[in-house]
Write a protein that holds these residues in place. Structure first.
Motif, mmCIF file in Angstrom:
data_model
loop_
_atom_site.group_PDB
_atom_site.id
_atom_site.type_symbol
_atom_site.label_atom_id
_atom_site.label_comp_id
_atom_site.label_asym_id
_atom_site.label_seq_id
_atom_site.Cartn_x
_atom_site.Cartn_y
_atom_site.Cartn_z
ATOM 1 N N LEU A 50 0.814 -1.194 0.000
ATOM 2 C CA LEU A 50 0.000 0.000 0.000
ATOM 3 C C LEU A 50 0.858 1.259 0.000
ATOM 4 C CD1 LEU A 50 -2.839 -1.110 2.446
ATOM 5 C CD2 LEU A 50 -2.991 -0.828 -0.015
ATOM 6 N N ASP A 51 2.054 1.181 0.609
ATOM 7 C CA ASP A 51 2.950 2.334 0.576
ATOM 8 C C ASP A 51 3.358 2.675 -0.856
ATOM 9 O OD1 ASP A 51 2.946 2.969 3.251
ATOM 10 O OD2 ASP A 51 4.818 1.932 3.708
ATOM 11 N N ASN A 52 3.588 1.654 -1.689
ATOM 12 C CA ASN A 52 3.935 1.904 -3.092
ATOM 13 C C ASN A 52 2.803 2.616 -3.815
ATOM 14 O OD1 ASN A 52 6.446 0.740 -2.875
ATOM 15 N ND2 ASN A 52 5.792 -1.246 -3.644
ATOM 16 N N ASP A 111 -7.724 0.128 7.410
ATOM 17 C CA ASP A 111 -6.893 0.615 8.503
ATOM 18 C C ASP A 111 -5.608 1.309 8.046
ATOM 19 O OD1 ASP A 111 -8.744 -0.385 10.276
ATOM 20 O OD2 ASP A 111 -7.668 -2.269 10.605
ATOM 21 N N TYR A 112 -5.359 1.368 6.746
ATOM 22 C CA TYR A 112 -4.126 1.960 6.233
ATOM 23 C C TYR A 112 -4.143 3.474 6.456
ATOM 24 C CZ TYR A 112 -0.447 3.234 2.941
ATOM 25 O OH TYR A 112 0.682 3.748 2.365
ATOM 26 N N ALA A 113 -3.113 3.988 7.106
ATOM 27 C CA ALA A 113 -3.048 5.415 7.440
ATOM 28 C C ALA A 113 -2.810 6.291 6.216
ATOM 29 C CB ALA A 113 -1.951 5.651 8.477
ATOM 30 N N GLY A 114 -2.373 5.726 5.112
ATOM 31 C CA GLY A 114 -2.137 6.487 3.883
ATOM 32 C C GLY A 114 -3.405 6.885 3.165
ATOM 33 N N PHE A 115 -4.546 6.344 3.576
ATOM 34 C CA PHE A 115 -5.826 6.725 2.984
ATOM 35 C C PHE A 115 -6.616 7.539 3.994
ATOM 36 C CE2 PHE A 115 -5.454 2.559 0.502
ATOM 37 C CZ PHE A 115 -4.881 3.186 -0.588
ATOM 38 N N ALA A 116 -7.072 8.714 3.583
ATOM 39 C CA ALA A 116 -7.878 9.559 4.459
ATOM 40 C C ALA A 116 -9.275 8.982 4.627
ATOM 41 C CB ALA A 116 -7.969 10.971 3.893
ATOM 42 N N SER A 117 -9.800 8.365 3.570
ATOM 43 C CA SER A 117 -11.109 7.727 3.661
ATOM 44 C C SER A 117 -11.168 6.558 2.691
ATOM 45 C CB SER A 117 -12.234 8.718 3.347
ATOM 46 O OG SER A 117 -12.208 9.083 1.982
ATOM 47 N N VAL A 118 -11.965 5.563 3.059
ATOM 48 C CA VAL A 118 -12.202 4.400 2.208
ATOM 49 C C VAL A 118 -13.708 4.196 2.160
ATOM 50 C CG1 VAL A 118 -11.810 1.935 1.874
ATOM 51 C CG2 VAL A 118 -10.008 3.342 2.870
ATOM 52 N N ASN A 161 -4.332 10.288 1.853
ATOM 53 C CA ASN A 161 -4.061 11.118 3.025
ATOM 54 C C ASN A 161 -2.727 11.820 2.777
ATOM 55 O OD1 ASN A 161 -3.530 12.252 5.495
ATOM 56 N ND2 ASN A 161 -3.455 10.328 6.618
ATOM 57 N N ASN A 162 -2.782 13.110 2.462
ATOM 58 C CA ASN A 162 -1.563 13.850 2.129
ATOM 59 C C ASN A 162 -0.660 14.075 3.338
ATOM 60 O OD1 ASN A 162 -2.113 14.153 -0.657
ATOM 61 N ND2 ASN A 162 -3.601 15.739 -0.155
ATOM 62 N N GLY A 163 -1.187 13.920 4.531
ATOM 63 C CA GLY A 163 -0.381 14.076 5.732
ATOM 64 C C GLY A 163 0.467 12.856 6.058
ATOM 65 N N TYR A 164 0.206 11.746 5.389
ATOM 66 C CA TYR A 164 0.960 10.510 5.628
ATOM 67 C C TYR A 164 2.284 10.581 4.871
ATOM 68 C CZ TYR A 164 2.172 5.546 5.442
ATOM 69 O OH TYR A 164 2.814 4.348 5.541
ATOM 70 N N VAL A 165 3.384 10.241 5.559
ATOM 71 C CA VAL A 165 4.711 10.244 4.949
ATOM 72 C C VAL A 165 5.241 8.811 4.981
ATOM 73 C CG1 VAL A 165 7.061 11.154 5.078
ATOM 74 C CG2 VAL A 165 5.118 12.587 5.750
ATOM 75 N N VAL A 166 5.471 8.256 3.790
ATOM 76 C CA VAL A 166 5.966 6.884 3.677
ATOM 77 C C VAL A 166 7.340 6.785 4.328
ATOM 78 C CG1 VAL A 166 6.662 5.069 2.063
ATOM 79 C CG2 VAL A 166 4.664 6.475 1.563
ATOM 80 N N GLY A 167 7.498 5.807 5.186
ATOM 81 C CA GLY A 167 8.777 5.581 5.847
ATOM 82 C C GLY A 167 8.884 6.200 7.224
ATOM 83 N N SER A 168 8.202 7.305 7.470
ATOM 84 C CA SER A 168 8.295 7.915 8.796
ATOM 85 C C SER A 168 6.982 7.840 9.574
ATOM 86 C CB SER A 168 8.762 9.371 8.687
ATOM 87 O OG SER A 168 7.823 10.136 7.981
ATOM 88 N N SER A 169 5.855 7.736 8.889
ATOM 89 C CA SER A 169 4.561 7.577 9.571
ATOM 90 C C SER A 169 4.257 6.094 9.733
ATOM 91 C CB SER A 169 3.442 8.223 8.757
ATOM 92 O OG SER A 169 3.667 9.596 8.573
ATOM 93 N N ALA A 170 3.502 5.761 10.767
ATOM 94 C CA ALA A 170 3.095 4.370 10.976
ATOM 95 C C ALA A 170 2.042 4.014 9.931
ATOM 96 C CB ALA A 170 2.536 4.183 12.373
ATOM 97 N N PRO A 171 2.252 2.948 9.130
ATOM 98 C CA PRO A 171 1.292 2.619 8.075
ATOM 99 C C PRO A 171 -0.057 2.146 8.608
ATOM 100 C CG PRO A 171 3.053 1.005 8.138
ATOM 101 C CD PRO A 171 3.407 2.073 9.109
#
Length: 131
Positions: free
Chosen positions: A1-3, A28-35, A68-78
């Motif tokens: 999902l990070d990719n 539950d993926y933090a990279g998505f603001a809504s599903v 979710n534009n606030g999510y940063v791959v590698g530093s935020s918890a996925p």
């Protein structure tokens, strides 16, 4: 999902089709603001790979995920299931203006747990139609 998250533009949507009614990893993926989940129309009667009950009326689901534009791959918890921030009692829904404490009807957080109430509040904010 990070990719997938890195490929998406800031205003992009990610759509997927699945025979499964729940995709917990996507939900539950933090990279998505809504599903959002939409049932596929019954007239298609598509046979999706992995569908257990071929006689089921619903052939599958379309999932639409907003980045979710606030999510940063590698530093935020996925998967922030264990570290979700509990809303404050005076936080308001943007659409209907209900406060978090009014949404809970004054119920204490400890009864059902913070994970339950955080998910309920997030779901309300996604699906709220307003007043």
């Amino acid at each position: 999902l990070d990719n997938i998250h890195t490929w998406l533009a800031s205003t992009a949507l990610y759509m997927l089709i699945s025979p499964r009614a729940k995709l917990k990893a996507v939900r539950d993926y933090a990279g998505f603001a809504s599903v959002r989940r939409y049932p596929l129309p019954k007239q298609y009667k598509a046979e999706l790979e992995g569908k257990k009950n071929k006689d089921d009326e619903n052939p599958g689901y379309l999932y639409v995920c907003t980045k979710n534009n606030g999510y940063v791959v590698g530093s935020s918890a996925p998967f922030s299931k264990g570290c979700q921030v509990l809303p404050q009692d005076d936080d308001r829904c943007d659409r209907c203006e209900i406060t978090f404490i009014d949404f809970r009807k004054g119920e204490e957080i400890n009864g059902r747990g913070s994970v339950f109430w955080t998910r309920q509040w997030k779901g309300h904010q996604i699906h709220c139609k307003g007043m």
